[in-house]
Design a protein around this motif. Structure first.
Motif, PDB file in Angstrom:
ATOM      1  N   LEU A   1       0.827  -1.210   0.000  1.00  0.00           N
ATOM      2  CA  LEU A   1       0.000   0.000   0.000  1.00  0.00           C
ATOM      3  C   LEU A   1       0.861   1.260   0.000  1.00  0.00           C
ATOM      4  O   LEU A   1       0.489   2.269  -0.593  1.00  0.00           O
ATOM      5  N   VAL A   2       2.014   1.209   0.666  1.00  0.00           N
ATOM      6  CA  VAL A   2       2.938   2.348   0.641  1.00  0.00           C
ATOM      7  C   VAL A   2       3.408   2.600  -0.793  1.00  0.00           C
ATOM      8  O   VAL A   2       3.451   3.744  -1.252  1.00  0.00           O
ATOM      9  N   LEU A   3       3.736   1.538  -1.508  1.00  0.00           N
ATOM     10  CA  LEU A   3       4.165   1.683  -2.903  1.00  0.00           C
ATOM     11  C   LEU A   3       3.033   2.230  -3.766  1.00  0.00           C
ATOM     12  O   LEU A   3       3.243   3.106  -4.615  1.00  0.00           O
ATOM     13  N   VAL A   4       1.819   1.728  -3.547  1.00  0.00           N
ATOM     14  CA  VAL A   4       0.647   2.225  -4.269  1.00  0.00           C
ATOM     15  C   VAL A   4       0.455   3.708  -3.976  1.00  0.00           C
ATOM     16  O   VAL A   4       0.189   4.507  -4.876  1.00  0.00           O
ATOM     17  N   ALA A   5       0.611   4.086  -2.719  1.00  0.00           N
ATOM     18  CA  ALA A   5       0.443   5.493  -2.339  1.00  0.00           C
ATOM     19  C   ALA A   5       1.454   6.374  -3.068  1.00  0.00           C
ATOM     20  O   ALA A   5       1.101   7.447  -3.575  1.00  0.00           O
ATOM     21  N   LEU A   6       2.699   5.943  -3.142  1.00  0.00           N
ATOM     22  CA  LEU A   6       3.722   6.743  -3.818  1.00  0.00           C
ATOM     23  C   LEU A   6       3.424   6.868  -5.317  1.00  0.00           C
ATOM     24  O   LEU A   6       3.438   7.968  -5.870  1.00  0.00           O
ATOM     25  N   GLY A   7       3.144   5.757  -5.965  1.00  0.00           N
ATOM     26  CA  GLY A   7       2.891   5.789  -7.409  1.00  0.00           C
ATOM     27  C   GLY A   7       1.667   6.611  -7.764  1.00  0.00           C
ATOM     28  O   GLY A   7       1.705   7.463  -8.661  1.00  0.00           O
ATOM     29  N   THR A   8       0.564   6.395  -7.060  1.00  0.00           N
ATOM     30  CA  THR A   8      -0.656   7.122  -7.394  1.00  0.00           C
ATOM     31  C   THR A   8      -0.558   8.593  -7.016  1.00  0.00           C
ATOM     32  O   THR A   8      -1.116   9.447  -7.718  1.00  0.00           O
ATOM     33  N   CYS A   9       0.154   8.916  -5.943  1.00  0.00           N
ATOM     34  CA  CYS A   9       0.323  10.324  -5.581  1.00  0.00           C
ATOM     35  C   CYS A   9       1.105  11.053  -6.672  1.00  0.00           C
ATOM     36  O   CYS A   9       0.757  12.174  -7.054  1.00  0.00           O
ATOM     37  N   GLN A  10       2.138  10.412  -7.186  1.00  0.00           N
ATOM     38  CA  GLN A  10       2.887  11.032  -8.282  1.00  0.00           C
ATOM     39  C   GLN A  10       2.001  11.219  -9.509  1.00  0.00           C
ATOM     40  O   GLN A  10       2.029  12.274 -10.144  1.00  0.00           O
ATOM     41  N   GLU A  11       1.212  10.212  -9.848  1.00  0.00           N
ATOM     42  CA  GLU A  11       0.326  10.321 -11.011  1.00  0.00           C
ATOM     43  C   GLU A  11      -0.671  11.470 -10.837  1.00  0.00           C
ATOM     44  O   GLU A  11      -0.921  12.237 -11.778  1.00  0.00           O
ATOM     45  N   ILE A  12      -1.235  11.589  -9.644  1.00  0.00           N
ATOM     46  CA  ILE A  12      -2.169  12.682  -9.354  1.00  0.00           C
ATOM     47  C   ILE A  12      -1.465  14.025  -9.490  1.00  0.00           C
ATOM     48  O   ILE A  12      -2.013  14.971 -10.074  1.00  0.00           O
ATOM     49  N   MET A  13      -0.254  14.129  -8.960  1.00  0.00           N
ATOM     50  CA  MET A  13       0.487  15.385  -9.042  1.00  0.00           C
ATOM     51  C   MET A  13       0.843  15.710 -10.490  1.00  0.00           C
ATOM     52  O   MET A  13       0.791  16.875 -10.896  1.00  0.00           O
ATOM     53  N   TYR A  14       1.199  14.704 -11.274  1.00  0.00           N
ATOM     54  CA  TYR A  14       1.467  14.944 -12.704  1.00  0.00           C
ATOM     55  C   TYR A  14       0.215  15.498 -13.383  1.00  0.00           C
ATOM     56  O   TYR A  14       0.280  16.455 -14.150  1.00  0.00           O
ATOM     57  N   SER A  15      -0.929  14.904 -13.110  1.00  0.00           N
ATOM     58  CA  SER A  15      -2.175  15.366 -13.714  1.00  0.00           C
ATOM     59  C   SER A  15      -2.479  16.803 -13.310  1.00  0.00           C
ATOM     60  O   SER A  15      -2.808  17.645 -14.150  1.00  0.00           O
ATOM     61  N   ALA A  16      -2.361  17.087 -12.023  1.00  0.00           N
ATOM     62  CA  ALA A  16      -2.695  18.421 -11.513  1.00  0.00           C
ATOM     63  C   ALA A  16      -1.755  19.485 -12.070  1.00  0.00           C
ATOM     64  O   ALA A  16      -2.201  20.508 -12.590  1.00  0.00           O
ATOM     65  N   TYR A  17      -0.453  19.249 -11.961  1.00  0.00           N
ATOM     66  CA  TYR A  17       0.491  20.264 -12.424  1.00  0.00           C
ATOM     67  C   TYR A  17       0.517  20.374 -13.948  1.00  0.00           C
ATOM     68  O   TYR A  17       0.717  21.461 -14.478  1.00  0.00           O
ATOM     69  N   ALA A  18       0.299  19.274 -14.656  1.00  0.00           N
ATOM     70  CA  ALA A  18       0.214  19.351 -16.117  1.00  0.00           C
ATOM     71  C   ALA A  18      -0.957  20.246 -16.513  1.00  0.00           C
ATOM     72  O   ALA A  18      -0.850  21.054 -17.445  1.00  0.00           O
ATOM     73  N   ALA A  19      -2.075  20.128 -15.783  1.00  0.00           N
ATOM     74  CA  ALA A  19      -3.230  20.979 -16.070  1.00  0.00           C
ATOM     75  C   ALA A  19      -2.870  22.454 -15.894  1.00  0.00           C
ATOM     76  O   ALA A  19      -3.204  23.287 -16.749  1.00  0.00           O
ATOM     77  N   PHE A  20      -2.180  22.783 -14.812  1.00  0.00           N
ATOM     78  CA  PHE A  20      -1.803  24.178 -14.561  1.00  0.00           C
ATOM     79  C   PHE A  20      -0.762  24.682 -15.550  1.00  0.00           C
ATOM     80  O   PHE A  20      -0.736  25.863 -15.881  1.00  0.00           O
ATOM     81  N   MET A  21       0.105  23.786 -16.009  1.00  0.00           N
ATOM     82  CA  MET A  21       1.179  24.194 -16.913  1.00  0.00           C
ATOM     83  C   MET A  21       0.770  24.103 -18.387  1.00  0.00           C
ATOM     84  O   MET A  21       1.565  24.398 -19.274  1.00  0.00           O
ATOM     85  N   GLY A  22      -0.466  23.651 -18.643  1.00  0.00           N
ATOM     86  CA  GLY A  22      -0.947  23.549 -20.017  1.00  0.00           C
ATOM     87  C   GLY A  22      -0.301  22.416 -20.795  1.00  0.00           C
ATOM     88  O   GLY A  22      -0.165  22.492 -22.019  1.00  0.00           O
ATOM     89  N   ILE A  23       0.074  21.361 -20.112  1.00  0.00           N
ATOM     90  CA  ILE A  23       0.708  20.203 -20.750  1.00  0.00           C
ATOM     91  C   ILE A  23      -0.321  19.077 -20.836  1.00  0.00           C
ATOM     92  O   ILE A  23      -0.885  18.668 -19.821  1.00  0.00           O
TER      93      ILE A  23
END
Length: 179
Positions: free
Chosen positions: A70-92
Protein backbone atom coordinates in the motif's frame (compact mmCIF):
# COMPACT_ATOMS: atom_id res chain seq x y z
CA UNK A 1 -12.88 14.94 -14.74
CA UNK A 2 -11.19 16.74 -17.58
CA UNK A 3 -7.86 18.53 -17.37
CA UNK A 4 -9.78 21.82 -17.28
CA UNK A 5 -11.97 20.55 -14.42
CA UNK A 6 -8.88 19.57 -12.42
CA UNK A 7 -7.35 22.99 -13.05
CA UNK A 8 -10.59 24.76 -12.03
CA UNK A 9 -11.04 22.68 -8.87
CA UNK A 10 -7.47 23.19 -7.69
CA UNK A 11 -7.44 26.83 -8.78
CA UNK A 12 -10.55 27.42 -6.67
CA UNK A 13 -8.90 25.73 -3.70
CA UNK A 14 -5.79 27.88 -4.14
CA UNK A 15 -7.95 31.03 -4.06
CA UNK A 16 -9.73 29.87 -0.89
CA UNK A 17 -6.40 29.21 0.82
CA UNK A 18 -4.99 32.57 -0.29
CA UNK A 19 -7.98 34.37 1.22
CA UNK A 20 -8.18 32.13 4.32
CA UNK A 21 -4.71 30.70 5.02
CA UNK A 22 -5.94 28.49 7.87
CA UNK A 23 -8.00 26.54 5.29
CA UNK A 24 -4.73 24.95 4.14
CA UNK A 25 -4.49 22.79 7.27
CA UNK A 26 -6.45 19.57 6.83
CA UNK A 27 -6.58 16.22 8.60
CA UNK A 28 -6.94 12.92 6.77
CA UNK A 29 -8.27 9.94 8.72
CA UNK A 30 -8.31 6.18 8.45
CA UNK A 31 -9.66 3.57 10.82
CA UNK A 32 -8.38 0.01 10.72
CA UNK A 33 -9.29 -3.19 12.52
CA UNK A 34 -7.68 -6.62 12.71
CA UNK A 35 -10.33 -9.08 11.53
CA UNK A 36 -8.68 -12.52 11.60
CA UNK A 37 -5.13 -13.88 11.58
CA UNK A 38 -3.27 -11.05 9.77
CA UNK A 39 -6.24 -9.83 7.70
CA UNK A 40 -7.39 -6.28 8.47
CA UNK A 41 -10.12 -3.95 7.28
CA UNK A 42 -9.47 -0.27 6.59
CA UNK A 43 -12.18 2.38 6.49
CA UNK A 44 -11.62 5.78 4.91
CA UNK A 45 -14.40 8.35 4.50
CA UNK A 46 -17.50 6.71 2.98
CA UNK A 47 -15.67 4.26 0.74
CA UNK A 48 -16.31 0.51 0.97
CA UNK A 49 -13.93 -1.14 3.45
CA UNK A 50 -10.55 -2.13 2.06
CA UNK A 51 -9.14 -5.55 2.94
CA UNK A 52 -5.45 -5.65 3.80
CA UNK A 53 -3.81 -9.05 4.12
CA UNK A 54 -0.50 -10.82 3.72
CA UNK A 55 0.52 -13.51 1.25
CA UNK A 56 0.45 -17.08 2.61
CA UNK A 57 4.23 -17.19 3.25
CA UNK A 58 3.74 -14.27 5.68
CA UNK A 59 0.79 -15.93 7.46
CA UNK A 60 -2.05 -14.45 5.42
CA UNK A 61 -4.73 -15.68 3.07
CA UNK A 62 -3.82 -13.23 0.27
CA UNK A 63 -7.19 -11.47 0.29
CA UNK A 64 -5.69 -8.04 -0.31
CA UNK A 65 -2.55 -5.98 -0.63
CA UNK A 66 -0.26 -5.89 2.38
CA UNK A 67 0.66 -2.63 4.16
CA UNK A 68 4.08 -2.25 2.54
CA UNK A 69 2.50 -2.72 -0.90
CA UNK A 70 0.00 0.00 0.00
CA UNK A 71 2.94 2.35 0.64
CA UNK A 72 4.17 1.68 -2.90
CA UNK A 73 0.65 2.22 -4.27
CA UNK A 74 0.44 5.49 -2.34
CA UNK A 75 3.72 6.74 -3.82
CA UNK A 76 2.89 5.79 -7.41
CA UNK A 77 -0.66 7.12 -7.39
CA UNK A 78 0.32 10.32 -5.58
CA UNK A 79 2.89 11.03 -8.28
CA UNK A 80 0.33 10.32 -11.01
CA UNK A 81 -2.17 12.68 -9.35
CA UNK A 82 0.49 15.39 -9.04
CA UNK A 83 1.47 14.94 -12.70
CA UNK A 84 -2.18 15.37 -13.71
CA UNK A 85 -2.69 18.42 -11.51
CA UNK A 86 0.49 20.26 -12.42
CA UNK A 87 0.21 19.35 -16.12
CA UNK A 88 -3.23 20.98 -16.07
CA UNK A 89 -1.80 24.18 -14.56
CA UNK A 90 1.18 24.19 -16.91
CA UNK A 91 -0.95 23.55 -20.02
CA UNK A 92 0.71 20.20 -20.75
CA UNK A 93 -1.45 17.46 -22.20
CA UNK A 94 -0.45 14.05 -20.86
CA UNK A 95 -1.36 11.12 -23.08
CA UNK A 96 -0.03 8.61 -20.55
CA UNK A 97 1.28 8.72 -17.02
CA UNK A 98 2.24 5.44 -15.37
CA UNK A 99 4.43 4.74 -12.37
CA UNK A 100 5.99 1.37 -11.51
CA UNK A 101 7.28 1.25 -7.93
CA UNK A 102 9.50 -1.32 -6.19
CA UNK A 103 10.27 -1.60 -2.50
CA UNK A 104 13.26 -3.57 -1.24
CA UNK A 105 12.65 -5.12 2.17
CA UNK A 106 14.82 -7.51 4.18
CA UNK A 107 12.55 -9.86 6.14
CA UNK A 108 15.23 -10.35 8.81
CA UNK A 109 14.18 -6.97 10.23
CA UNK A 110 10.44 -7.61 10.10
CA UNK A 111 10.84 -11.05 11.68
CA UNK A 112 13.26 -9.88 14.44
CA UNK A 113 16.00 -12.20 13.15
CA UNK A 114 18.67 -9.49 12.90
CA UNK A 115 18.42 -6.41 15.15
CA UNK A 116 20.71 -4.44 12.82
CA UNK A 117 18.22 -4.69 9.93
CA UNK A 118 15.36 -2.17 9.77
CA UNK A 119 11.85 -3.61 9.62
CA UNK A 120 10.81 -1.40 6.70
CA UNK A 121 12.07 -0.77 3.22
CA UNK A 122 15.79 -0.32 2.71
CA UNK A 123 15.11 1.31 -0.65
CA UNK A 124 12.22 2.36 -2.85
CA UNK A 125 12.66 2.93 -6.58
CA UNK A 126 10.23 4.03 -9.25
CA UNK A 127 10.05 4.31 -13.01
CA UNK A 128 7.65 6.89 -14.40
CA UNK A 129 6.46 6.69 -18.00
CA UNK A 130 5.14 9.90 -19.53
CA UNK A 131 3.77 10.30 -23.03
CA UNK A 132 3.03 13.81 -24.23
CA UNK A 133 3.39 16.06 -27.24
CA UNK A 134 4.99 18.68 -24.96
CA UNK A 135 8.66 19.49 -25.51
CA UNK A 136 11.36 17.96 -23.30
CA UNK A 137 12.05 21.22 -21.43
CA UNK A 138 8.38 21.54 -20.41
CA UNK A 139 8.36 17.90 -19.28
CA UNK A 140 11.55 18.43 -17.25
CA UNK A 141 9.92 21.42 -15.53
CA UNK A 142 6.84 19.29 -14.82
CA UNK A 143 8.99 16.51 -13.35
CA UNK A 144 10.83 18.97 -11.10
CA UNK A 145 7.57 20.42 -9.76
CA UNK A 146 5.97 17.00 -9.21
CA UNK A 147 8.97 15.47 -7.47
CA UNK A 148 9.32 18.57 -5.31
CA UNK A 149 5.67 18.67 -4.25
CA UNK A 150 4.44 15.05 -4.12
CA UNK A 151 3.11 14.64 -0.54
CA UNK A 152 3.76 10.90 -0.31
CA UNK A 153 7.33 11.27 -1.60
CA UNK A 154 7.83 14.00 0.99
CA UNK A 155 6.40 11.77 3.74
CA UNK A 156 8.72 8.93 2.77
CA UNK A 157 11.81 11.08 2.26
CA UNK A 158 11.88 12.91 5.58
CA UNK A 159 11.34 11.96 9.18
CA UNK A 160 7.82 12.51 10.46
CA UNK A 161 6.67 13.18 13.98
CA UNK A 162 4.58 10.19 15.01
CA UNK A 163 2.56 10.00 18.19
CA UNK A 164 0.47 7.13 19.40
CA UNK A 165 -1.30 5.69 22.39
CA UNK A 166 -2.24 2.13 23.22
CA UNK A 167 -5.14 1.29 25.51
CA UNK A 168 -5.86 -2.06 27.12
CA UNK A 169 -9.42 -2.69 28.23
CA UNK A 170 -10.09 1.03 27.97
CA UNK A 171 -7.08 2.10 30.05
CA UNK A 172 -4.02 3.83 28.54
CA UNK A 173 -0.97 1.61 28.95
CA UNK A 174 1.55 3.03 26.48
CA UNK A 175 2.32 6.18 24.58
CA UNK A 176 4.85 6.80 21.86
CA UNK A 177 6.41 9.91 20.38
CA UNK A 178 8.92 9.73 17.56
CA UNK A 179 10.39 13.00 16.40
Amino acid sequence: MSQESVKNALGGLIEVIKSTPSASRVVFRASTKLEEDVRCIANVRDFPPLTIDEPPDLGGSDQGMNPVELVLVALGTCQEIMYSAYAAFMGIKLDECKVDVKGYLDLKGLLSIDPTVNAGYQQISFNTTLRSSANTEAIKQLIEVVEGHCPVMDILARAQKITGEVTHNGEPVHSLTIN
